[in-house]
Design a protein around this motif. Structure first.
Motif, PDB file in Angstrom:
ATOM      1  N   ASP A  46      24.591  24.731 -29.098  1.00 40.75           N
ATOM      2  CA  ASP A  46      25.244  23.457 -29.392  1.00 40.75           C
ATOM      3  C   ASP A  46      24.798  23.016 -30.779  1.00 40.75           C
ATOM      4  O   ASP A  46      23.595  23.056 -31.099  1.00 40.75           O
TER       5      ASP A  46
ATOM      6  N   SER B 272      30.186  23.697 -29.559  1.00 40.89           N
ATOM      7  CA  SER B 272      29.416  24.362 -28.521  1.00 40.89           C
ATOM      8  C   SER B 272      30.017  25.749 -28.331  1.00 40.89           C
ATOM      9  O   SER B 272      31.232  25.878 -28.148  1.00 40.89           O
TER      10      SER B 272
ATOM     11  N   VAL C 198      33.541  31.091 -25.168  1.00 42.66           N
ATOM     12  CA  VAL C 198      34.328  29.873 -25.320  1.00 42.66           C
ATOM     13  C   VAL C 198      33.749  29.075 -26.484  1.00 42.66           C
ATOM     14  O   VAL C 198      32.531  29.023 -26.665  1.00 42.66           O
TER      15      VAL C 198
ATOM     16  N   LYS D 145      34.002  25.226 -28.014  1.00 46.18           N
ATOM     17  CA  LYS D 145      34.448  23.842 -27.805  1.00 46.18           C
ATOM     18  C   LYS D 145      33.988  23.051 -29.017  1.00 46.18           C
ATOM     19  O   LYS D 145      32.835  23.174 -29.434  1.00 46.18           O
ATOM     20  N   TRP D 146      34.906  22.266 -29.594  1.00 48.14           N
ATOM     21  CA  TRP D 146      34.505  21.446 -30.722  1.00 48.14           C
ATOM     22  C   TRP D 146      35.136  20.074 -30.638  1.00 48.14           C
ATOM     23  O   TRP D 146      36.173  19.887 -30.023  1.00 48.14           O
ATOM     24  N   LYS D 147      34.432  19.115 -31.257  1.00 44.10           N
ATOM     25  CA  LYS D 147      34.855  17.719 -31.230  1.00 44.10           C
ATOM     26  C   LYS D 147      34.674  17.141 -32.624  1.00 44.10           C
ATOM     27  O   LYS D 147      33.698  17.431 -33.306  1.00 44.10           O
TER      28      LYS D 147
ATOM     29  N   SER E 221      39.118  16.557 -29.282  1.00 43.76           N
ATOM     30  CA  SER E 221      38.320  17.614 -28.671  1.00 43.76           C
ATOM     31  C   SER E 221      39.199  18.826 -28.429  1.00 43.76           C
ATOM     32  O   SER E 221      40.378  18.685 -28.066  1.00 43.76           O
TER      33      SER E 221
ATOM     34  N   SER F 218      39.054  23.123 -26.932  1.00 46.32           N
ATOM     35  CA  SER F 218      38.325  24.168 -26.238  1.00 46.32           C
ATOM     36  C   SER F 218      39.208  25.411 -26.187  1.00 46.32           C
ATOM     37  O   SER F 218      40.369  25.325 -25.772  1.00 46.32           O
TER      38      SER F 218
ATOM     39  N   GLU G 112      39.041  29.604 -25.094  1.00 47.42           N
ATOM     40  CA  GLU G 112      38.328  30.752 -24.547  1.00 47.42           C
ATOM     41  C   GLU G 112      38.854  32.014 -25.210  1.00 47.42           C
ATOM     42  O   GLU G 112      40.064  32.171 -25.375  1.00 47.42           O
TER      43      GLU G 112
END
Length: 187
Positions: free
Chosen positions: A41, A63, A72, A74-76, A90, A92, A94
């Motif tokens: 993270d 992340s 995967v 994931k970003w914000k 946000s 995500s 995969e």
């Protein structure tokens, strides 16, 4: 053990090692480079620079985690507008190994058979793929607009001591329209 027996034993061992090597290659998930060093993270902030030279402050986090079949991301992002508005987004995605070395396809929706498949850019959905090249994990997103023009986003996340160096660029019909470079600290 005579010479003939030693030669036969050596040949059997060579065949066994060949079978073992082929089995290991077939059991591995393609030619994929390891996502392991990227897992974690990360957080940071930067000023996003637009083509006109203006900039907007933005907080960012990403992340990256391994999954059973790939990984995967994931970003914000949280954008702070000049008029006081705050915009959060946000995402995500995969990824699964493709048939090509170090290139990963995105699995973003399920088809009628329950398999995850990429979205369709001809329907206004993004086409997303990733690659690992050395110490850089790159995620590309391609959008095709209603007029047939395109937007390409490129996120380069490069391993650095204590985190990742992020380089983001957005291109519209070949012209860079936005970019940002910053350091994201590993949590």
């Amino acid at each position: 053990m005579n010479r003939s027996d030693r030669t036969s034993s050596f040949a059997q061992m060579a065949r066994w090692l060949s079978v073992l090597a082929i089995g290991l290659l077939l059991a591995s998930p393609g030619w994929a480079q390891d996502i392991g060093p990227f897992v974690g993270d990360y957080v940071g902030s930067a000023d996003v620079v637009d083509a006109d030279g203006s900039s907007t402050p933005r907080d960012m986090s990403v992340s990256i985690a391994e999954t059973g079949e790939g990984f995967v991301v994931k970003w914000k992002t949280t954008t702070y507008k000049a008029d006081g508005r705050v915009k959060e987004q946000s995402f995500s995605v995969e990824f699964r190994p493709s048939d090509r070395n170090n290139i990963y396809s995105a699995a973003m929706k399920r088809n009628v058979f329950g398999h995850e498949v990429p979205l369709d850019p001809m329907k206004g959905e993004p086409f997303v793929w990733g690659r690992i090249e050395g110490e850089t994990l790159t995620v590309f997103s391609l959008f095709i607009d209603e007029d047939g023009g395109y937007e390409l986003q490129q996120y380069d996340r490069t391993l650095a001591e204590g985190g990742l160096n992020l380089s983001f660029s957005r291109f519209r019909d070949g012209q860079k329209s936005r970019s940002v470079e910053t350091f994201l600290k590993k949590q």
